[in-house]
Write a protein that holds these residues in place. Structure first.
Motif, mmCIF file in Angstrom:
data_model
loop_
_atom_site.group_PDB
_atom_site.id
_atom_site.type_symbol
_atom_site.label_atom_id
_atom_site.label_comp_id
_atom_site.label_asym_id
_atom_site.label_seq_id
_atom_site.Cartn_x
_atom_site.Cartn_y
_atom_site.Cartn_z
ATOM 1 N N ARG A 1 20.266 49.158 4.262
ATOM 2 C CA ARG A 1 21.586 49.425 4.836
ATOM 3 C C ARG A 1 22.669 49.291 3.766
ATOM 4 O O ARG A 1 23.602 50.105 3.700
ATOM 5 C CB ARG A 1 21.863 48.463 5.997
ATOM 6 C CG ARG A 1 21.128 48.816 7.291
ATOM 7 C CD ARG A 1 21.685 48.019 8.451
ATOM 8 N NE ARG A 1 21.437 46.594 8.306
ATOM 9 C CZ ARG A 1 20.358 45.971 8.748
ATOM 10 N NH1 ARG A 1 19.415 46.654 9.391
ATOM 11 N NH2 ARG A 1 20.202 44.668 8.584
ATOM 12 N N GLN A 2 22.561 48.275 2.931
ATOM 13 C CA GLN A 2 23.538 48.104 1.851
ATOM 14 C C GLN A 2 23.458 49.251 0.845
ATOM 15 O O GLN A 2 24.473 49.706 0.320
ATOM 16 C CB GLN A 2 23.300 46.766 1.138
ATOM 17 C CG GLN A 2 23.556 45.543 2.000
ATOM 18 C CD GLN A 2 23.321 44.255 1.221
ATOM 19 O OE1 GLN A 2 23.902 44.050 0.154
ATOM 20 N NE2 GLN A 2 22.466 43.387 1.748
ATOM 21 N N TRP A 3 22.235 49.709 0.586
ATOM 22 C CA TRP A 3 22.046 50.828 -0.355
ATOM 23 C C TRP A 3 22.787 52.074 0.145
ATOM 24 O O TRP A 3 23.498 52.735 -0.603
ATOM 25 C CB TRP A 3 20.556 51.108 -0.507
ATOM 26 C CG TRP A 3 20.248 52.218 -1.476
ATOM 27 C CD1 TRP A 3 20.325 53.558 -1.248
ATOM 28 C CD2 TRP A 3 19.830 52.069 -2.840
ATOM 29 N NE1 TRP A 3 19.987 54.252 -2.368
ATOM 30 C CE2 TRP A 3 19.677 53.379 -3.361
ATOM 31 C CE3 TRP A 3 19.576 50.976 -3.657
ATOM 32 C CZ2 TRP A 3 19.262 53.605 -4.671
ATOM 33 C CZ3 TRP A 3 19.160 51.209 -4.972
ATOM 34 C CH2 TRP A 3 19.012 52.495 -5.454
ATOM 35 N N LYS A 4 22.587 52.410 1.423
ATOM 36 C CA LYS A 4 23.231 53.599 1.987
ATOM 37 C C LYS A 4 24.748 53.442 2.011
ATOM 38 O O LYS A 4 25.481 54.407 1.773
ATOM 39 C CB LYS A 4 22.700 53.861 3.389
ATOM 40 C CG LYS A 4 21.235 54.282 3.419
ATOM 41 C CD LYS A 4 20.756 54.496 4.845
ATOM 42 C CE LYS A 4 19.303 54.958 4.873
ATOM 43 N NZ LYS A 4 18.801 55.131 6.259
ATOM 44 N N ALA A 5 25.212 52.232 2.316
ATOM 45 C CA ALA A 5 26.653 52.008 2.396
ATOM 46 C C ALA A 5 27.317 52.057 1.020
ATOM 47 O O ALA A 5 28.517 52.333 0.919
ATOM 48 C CB ALA A 5 26.936 50.659 3.061
ATOM 49 N N ALA A 6 26.553 51.826 -0.050
ATOM 50 C CA ALA A 6 27.134 51.787 -1.394
ATOM 51 C C ALA A 6 27.580 53.163 -1.865
ATOM 52 O O ALA A 6 28.479 53.278 -2.697
ATOM 53 C CB ALA A 6 26.121 51.206 -2.385
ATOM 54 N N GLY A 7 26.980 54.211 -1.324
ATOM 55 C CA GLY A 7 27.329 55.557 -1.770
ATOM 56 C C GLY A 7 26.589 55.914 -3.051
ATOM 57 O O GLY A 7 25.847 55.105 -3.620
ATOM 58 N N PRO A 8 26.787 57.146 -3.550
ATOM 59 C CA PRO A 8 26.045 57.597 -4.732
ATOM 60 C C PRO A 8 26.594 57.026 -6.034
ATOM 61 O O PRO A 8 27.800 56.888 -6.206
ATOM 62 C CB PRO A 8 26.206 59.117 -4.690
ATOM 63 C CG PRO A 8 27.512 59.331 -3.984
ATOM 64 C CD PRO A 8 27.626 58.218 -2.971
#
Length: 411
Positions: free
Chosen positions: A230-237
């Motif tokens: 979830r944190q990975w996806k929220a961090a953005g590219p």
């Protein structure tokens, strides 16, 4: 007309041309006859006539610009007026003069054509400017810059119009390009800043994921991996090449953990396979109890089910793939027994039974009173009251019958 009509030769060989203003000497031809002298100067006239004819054709064919044609008429007319030739020079001059209004018409046509082309060019340039201004306000960062370059090439290919209009349109076009370029640079600067922040976050997440890869605390660690995702996806590219490399590391750590968990689960499933076979047999025994519920053997079913439930718990864990269908099956039997208990309680509820008995008593007393009133009305011969009491009595007897049936359900 003959050459003699437009000229003559005197005795010394001087040749004259006849004009509206009188005779004018055009030259001498002493070595030949008078006919030869007139023929010589008439030939010069014919050459001039041919030149006038060629000029007429060029003018009418609009092969020259009005300015070039005007200059050519001027030159040829001067030749005709001063020509040393014998012929109708006035007629040639008149033919040349007749070209002046033709050239004037052509000049006006060309002026209108130039104005139309200028207006068309103005519209094309205004279209280029409008599209550039629309792009300047858009967020089309992928295609906008390329399109503005294409618009610049279109602008360069178009001819200039009047200076003031051309300069004003160019200022609008240049301003739009500058505004778009500034906004685009600001956008990518902000994007780069966000991507750099995402890189820092994802590098931390990769380190945490790799630290968990060898954990055997399957449940909590799987939850931690879900939180990391979830944190990975929220961090953005992050920047693409870095993002791809970090994702490979993150995914590899996950694969190590979940691969080990799946292997452990597979080993446990093999160990629990026998437990599933035991529960299959117990479920079949529990399902065989259901027909006895319909026969009214609730206490016996409950007793036997308790024994089955105890053995069920003793059987232990089963493979994950079998948990749901086995638990759902035993739960359906348990729910059927619970429903039978609830129905039995409903029928034997002492409060409901007491209320039913009280209702019967009240109805019986009311019926007795109505019967007494009916006997009195009959003795008095009160027909209207008799009819009313009979209807009342019938209604109360129906309620009494319903109350007695309800009471029987609780007995």
């Amino acid at each position: 007309m003959t050459s003699e009509q437009w000229g003559r030769v005197d005795d010394d060989g001087t040749v004259y041309v006849k004009t509206a203003d009188g005779e004018r000497a055009v030259g001498q031809y002493p070595e030949g006859s008078a006919e030869e002298a007139l023929a010589f100067f008439t030939n010069r006239f014919d050459q001039l006539a041919f030149e006038v004819e060629q000029l007429e054709r060029r003018v009418h064919a609009t092969k020259s610009s009005p300015e070039e044609a005007t200059e050519a008429v001027k030159i040829v007319r001067a030749k005709v007026v001063e020509a040393n030739a014998v012929g109708d020079l006035a007629a040639l001059a008149a033919r040349l003069d007749a070209l002046t209004p033709v050239i004037a018409t052509q000049r006006e046509a060309r002026r209108a054509e130039r104005a139309a082309r200028a207006e068309q060019t103005r519209e094309q340039k205004e279209a280029v400017v409008r599209e550039a201004e629309r792009l300047a306000e858009s967020n089309d960062w992928r295609n906008g810059a390329n399109r503005l370059r294409e618009l610049l090439e279109q602008w360069k290919a178009l001819p200039r119009i009047d200076r003031a209009s051309d300069d004003a349109l160019w200022r609008r076009f240049s301003t739009a390009r500058t505004a778009y370029t500034r906004r685009r640079k600001a956008h990518f600067a902000e994007l780069n800043e966000k991507r750099e922040g995402a890189r820092v976050i994802k590098e931390r997440l990769v380190v945490e994921a790799e630290a968990l890869a060898d954990s055997t605390d399957w449940g909590p660690t799987a939850g931690q991996y879900r939180d990391l995702m979830r944190q990975w996806k929220a961090a953005g590219p992050a920047p693409k090449d870095i993002d791809d490399a970090l994702w490979k590391r993150f995914r590899a750590a996950q694969d190590v953990f979940f691969g080990a968990r799946d292997a452990a689960s597979a080993a446990m499933d093999a160990e629990f396979a026998e437990n599933a076979e035991v529960k299959d047999r117990l479920l079949a025994q529990a399902q065989e109890l259901l027909p006895r519920l319909e026969a009214g053997d609730l206490d016996g079913v409950k007793r036997d089910f308790r024994e089955i439930a105890a053995r069920w718990d003793e059987a232990g864990k089963v493979p994950r793939a079998r948990i749901r269908d086995l638990e759902n099956g035993i739960r359906r039997v348990e729910q059927a027994i619970k429903a039978a208990e609830d129905e039995q309680w409903r029928k034997s509820d002492p409060e409901k039974s007491a209320r039913a008995d009280d209702m019967i008593n009240k109805l019986e007393s009311a019926i007795a009173q109505v019967e007494a009133d009916l006997d009195a009305a009959r003795a008095a011969g009160d027909t209207r009251r008799i009819t009313s009491l009979e209807e009342n009595l019938e209604s109360r007897r129906q309620f009494l019958e319903m109350a007695r049936r309800a009471s029987a359900d609780f007995s």
